[in-house]
Design a protein around this motif. Structure first.
Motif, PDB file in Angstrom:
ATOM      1  N   GLY A 174      29.017  -3.817  -3.382  1.00 26.71           N
ATOM      2  CA  GLY A 174      28.757  -3.829  -1.953  1.00 26.71           C
ATOM      3  C   GLY A 174      29.352  -5.084  -1.338  1.00 26.71           C
ATOM      4  O   GLY A 174      30.083  -5.826  -1.974  1.00 26.71           O
ATOM      5  N   TYR A 175      29.009  -5.331  -0.095  1.00 27.20           N
ATOM      6  CA  TYR A 175      29.452  -6.522   0.616  1.00 27.20           C
ATOM      7  C   TYR A 175      28.264  -7.444   0.797  1.00 27.20           C
ATOM      8  O   TYR A 175      27.127  -6.999   0.896  1.00 27.20           O
ATOM      9  CB  TYR A 175      30.055  -6.152   1.966  1.00 27.20           C
ATOM     10  N   SER A 176      28.538  -8.749   0.875  1.00 25.89           N
ATOM     11  CA  SER A 176      27.459  -9.722   0.990  1.00 25.89           C
ATOM     12  C   SER A 176      27.041  -9.952   2.436  1.00 25.89           C
ATOM     13  O   SER A 176      26.269 -10.856   2.707  1.00 25.89           O
ATOM     14  CB  SER A 176      27.878 -11.048   0.360  1.00 25.89           C
ATOM     15  N   ILE A 177      27.543  -9.157   3.363  1.00 27.32           N
ATOM     16  CA  ILE A 177      27.180  -9.296   4.768  1.00 27.32           C
ATOM     17  C   ILE A 177      26.734  -7.929   5.280  1.00 27.32           C
ATOM     18  O   ILE A 177      27.300  -6.906   4.922  1.00 27.32           O
ATOM     19  CB  ILE A 177      28.364  -9.844   5.602  1.00 27.32           C
TER      20      ILE A 177
ATOM     21  N   ARG B  93      32.679  -0.955  15.021  1.00 28.85           N
ATOM     22  CA  ARG B  93      33.607  -1.958  15.524  1.00 28.85           C
ATOM     23  C   ARG B  93      34.117  -2.901  14.457  1.00 28.85           C
ATOM     24  O   ARG B  93      34.804  -3.873  14.774  1.00 28.85           O
ATOM     25  CB  ARG B  93      32.934  -2.784  16.617  1.00 28.85           C
ATOM     26  N   ILE B  94      33.785  -2.672  13.192  1.00 30.13           N
ATOM     27  CA  ILE B  94      34.219  -3.585  12.137  1.00 30.13           C
ATOM     28  C   ILE B  94      35.099  -2.864  11.129  1.00 30.13           C
ATOM     29  O   ILE B  94      35.051  -1.647  10.983  1.00 30.13           O
ATOM     30  CB  ILE B  94      33.028  -4.237  11.411  1.00 30.13           C
ATOM     31  N   ALA B  95      35.920  -3.667  10.446  1.00 27.14           N
ATOM     32  CA  ALA B  95      36.747  -3.173   9.339  1.00 27.14           C
ATOM     33  C   ALA B  95      36.524  -4.109   8.162  1.00 27.14           C
ATOM     34  O   ALA B  95      36.398  -5.326   8.337  1.00 27.14           O
ATOM     35  CB  ALA B  95      38.209  -3.150   9.736  1.00 27.14           C
ATOM     36  N   LYS B  96      36.443  -3.523   6.971  1.00 26.93           N
ATOM     37  CA  LYS B  96      36.175  -4.308   5.774  1.00 26.93           C
ATOM     38  C   LYS B  96      37.259  -4.054   4.735  1.00 26.93           C
ATOM     39  O   LYS B  96      37.842  -2.974   4.688  1.00 26.93           O
ATOM     40  CB  LYS B  96      34.822  -3.929   5.166  1.00 26.93           C
ATOM     41  N   ALA B  97      37.497  -5.059   3.900  1.00 24.05           N
ATOM     42  CA  ALA B  97      38.422  -4.912   2.779  1.00 24.05           C
ATOM     43  C   ALA B  97      38.004  -5.891   1.691  1.00 24.05           C
ATOM     44  O   ALA B  97      37.427  -6.946   1.981  1.00 24.05           O
ATOM     45  CB  ALA B  97      39.853  -5.187   3.209  1.00 24.05           C
TER      46      ALA B  97
ATOM     47  N   VAL C 268      35.170 -12.285  10.881  1.00 19.82           N
ATOM     48  CA  VAL C 268      33.811 -12.798  11.014  1.00 19.82           C
ATOM     49  C   VAL C 268      33.215 -13.183   9.668  1.00 19.82           C
ATOM     50  O   VAL C 268      32.222 -13.903   9.620  1.00 19.82           O
ATOM     51  CB  VAL C 268      32.883 -11.774  11.716  1.00 19.82           C
ATOM     52  N   HIS C 269      33.835 -12.721   8.586  1.00 18.78           N
ATOM     53  CA  HIS C 269      33.299 -13.018   7.252  1.00 18.78           C
ATOM     54  C   HIS C 269      34.442 -13.023   6.249  1.00 18.78           C
ATOM     55  O   HIS C 269      35.233 -12.083   6.201  1.00 18.78           O
ATOM     56  CB  HIS C 269      32.261 -11.957   6.874  1.00 18.78           C
ATOM     57  N   ALA C 270      34.545 -14.085   5.489  1.00 18.76           N
ATOM     58  CA  ALA C 270      35.513 -14.172   4.389  1.00 18.76           C
ATOM     59  C   ALA C 270      34.828 -14.947   3.275  1.00 18.76           C
ATOM     60  O   ALA C 270      34.415 -16.087   3.473  1.00 18.76           O
ATOM     61  CB  ALA C 270      36.791 -14.873   4.830  1.00 18.76           C
ATOM     62  N   ALA C 271      34.666 -14.317   2.122  1.00 19.47           N
ATOM     63  CA  ALA C 271      33.898 -14.948   1.051  1.00 19.47           C
ATOM     64  C   ALA C 271      34.521 -14.656  -0.306  1.00 19.47           C
ATOM     65  O   ALA C 271      35.236 -13.675  -0.488  1.00 19.47           O
ATOM     66  CB  ALA C 271      32.459 -14.451   1.069  1.00 19.47           C
ATOM     67  N   VAL C 272      34.213 -15.539  -1.245  1.00 16.40           N
ATOM     68  CA  VAL C 272      34.649 -15.403  -2.631  1.00 16.40           C
ATOM     69  C   VAL C 272      33.415 -15.454  -3.506  1.00 16.40           C
ATOM     70  O   VAL C 272      32.529 -16.288  -3.307  1.00 16.40           O
ATOM     71  CB  VAL C 272      35.600 -16.553  -3.019  1.00 16.40           C
ATOM     72  N   HIS C 273      33.349 -14.547  -4.467  1.00 11.67           N
ATOM     73  CA  HIS C 273      32.251 -14.539  -5.424  1.00 11.67           C
ATOM     74  C   HIS C 273      32.830 -14.503  -6.826  1.00 11.67           C
ATOM     75  O   HIS C 273      33.871 -13.883  -7.059  1.00 11.67           O
ATOM     76  CB  HIS C 273      31.351 -13.307  -5.216  1.00 11.67           C
TER      77      HIS C 273
ATOM     78  N   HIS D 176      35.895 -12.019  -6.896  1.00 14.94           N
ATOM     79  CA  HIS D 176      35.872 -10.954  -5.896  1.00 14.94           C
ATOM     80  C   HIS D 176      36.092 -11.626  -4.538  1.00 14.94           C
ATOM     81  O   HIS D 176      35.435 -12.613  -4.219  1.00 14.94           O
ATOM     82  CB  HIS D 176      34.525 -10.233  -5.862  1.00 14.94           C
ATOM     83  N   ILE D 177      36.989 -11.071  -3.741  1.00 19.56           N
ATOM     84  CA  ILE D 177      37.249 -11.587  -2.392  1.00 19.56           C
ATOM     85  C   ILE D 177      36.904 -10.474  -1.409  1.00 19.56           C
ATOM     86  O   ILE D 177      37.285  -9.325  -1.610  1.00 19.56           O
ATOM     87  CB  ILE D 177      38.719 -11.981  -2.194  1.00 19.56           C
ATOM     88  N   GLU D 178      36.174 -10.815  -0.352  1.00 17.59           N
ATOM     89  CA  GLU D 178      35.862  -9.822   0.676  1.00 17.59           C
ATOM     90  C   GLU D 178      36.083 -10.415   2.043  1.00 17.59           C
ATOM     91  O   GLU D 178      35.804 -11.582   2.282  1.00 17.59           O
ATOM     92  CB  GLU D 178      34.431  -9.320   0.526  1.00 17.59           C
ATOM     93  N   VAL D 179      36.626  -9.580   2.941  1.00 16.08           N
ATOM     94  CA  VAL D 179      36.924  -9.994   4.314  1.00 16.08           C
ATOM     95  C   VAL D 179      36.408  -8.912   5.255  1.00 16.08           C
ATOM     96  O   VAL D 179      36.599  -7.725   4.995  1.00 16.08           O
ATOM     97  CB  VAL D 179      38.437 -10.208   4.524  1.00 16.08           C
ATOM     98  N   VAL D 180      35.727  -9.335   6.323  1.00 19.13           N
ATOM     99  CA  VAL D 180      35.231  -8.416   7.348  1.00 19.13           C
ATOM    100  C   VAL D 180      35.743  -8.903   8.701  1.00 19.13           C
ATOM    101  O   VAL D 180      35.623 -10.095   9.018  1.00 19.13           O
ATOM    102  CB  VAL D 180      33.682  -8.355   7.343  1.00 19.13           C
ATOM    103  N   ALA D 181      36.317  -8.005   9.476  1.00 20.21           N
ATOM    104  CA  ALA D 181      36.806  -8.346  10.811  1.00 20.21           C
ATOM    105  C   ALA D 181      36.148  -7.439  11.835  1.00 20.21           C
ATOM    106  O   ALA D 181      35.841  -6.279  11.555  1.00 20.21           O
ATOM    107  CB  ALA D 181      38.315  -8.187  10.881  1.00 20.21           C
ATOM    108  N   GLU D 182      35.935  -8.006  13.016  1.00 21.89           N
ATOM    109  CA  GLU D 182      35.288  -7.264  14.108  1.00 21.89           C
ATOM    110  C   GLU D 182      36.223  -7.219  15.304  1.00 21.89           C
ATOM    111  O   GLU D 182      36.908  -8.203  15.607  1.00 21.89           O
ATOM    112  CB  GLU D 182      33.983  -7.946  14.492  1.00 21.89           C
TER     113      GLU D 182
END
Length: 151
Positions: free
Chosen positions: A5-8, A15-19, A113-118, A143-149
């Protein structure tokens, strides 16, 4: 297969896109610094910054992992050119834009709005040493995750 999943958690999913990139071999420290640098930027500006980092024209300021690092006038403190994480994040931002386009969002108005590394799993290896001993040489995947709004 694992279910990631995503951490956010965001309220308005329309209105958001995730990758995300999973199980990538890169440094968690320098990738985290690059994520901190692009967070809050528009996707076009972030892509331009990452392309300049790959070409070694602009530096990423180091905020957390900064001991014994040289100070530079461009970053007003410690900084560097983390090329490998910049390439990975550039690939991830292109994927994010494609996901946003698929959802029907305007890609020129996307703000990160969100960019994180785990840290992911650890691949355990060993160096053979003298007298029958061995030293661990572990590799941590990330793991890298990015969320944009869309704003």
């Amino acid at each position: 297969m694992p279910k990631w999943g995503y951490s956010i958690q965001l309220v308005d999913e329309s209105r958001i896109a995730k990758a995300s990139l999973r199980e990538v071999d890169a440094s968690p420290k320098w990738t985290g610094e690059v994520c901190a640098a692009i967070k809050g930027m528009y996707v076009e500006d972030a892509k331009r910054l990452l392309e300049d980092v790959i070409a070694r024209k602009r530096m990423i300021p180091y905020r957390r992992y900064r001991k014994l690092r040289a100070h530079h006038s461009e970053t007003k403190g410690p900084g560097g050119y983390p090329v490998k994480p910049a390439r990975l994040l550039l690939k991830l931002l292109e994927s994010l834009e494609a996901n946003a386009e698929f959802k029907g969002l305007d890609t020129s108005r996307l703000k990160i709005v969100h960019a994180a590394v785990h840290k992911g799993r650890v691949i355990k290896k060993f160096f053979p040493r003298a007298f029958g001993r061995a030293s661990p040489h572990n590799k941590t995947l990330i793991h890298i995750e990015v969320v944009a709004e869309q704003v």
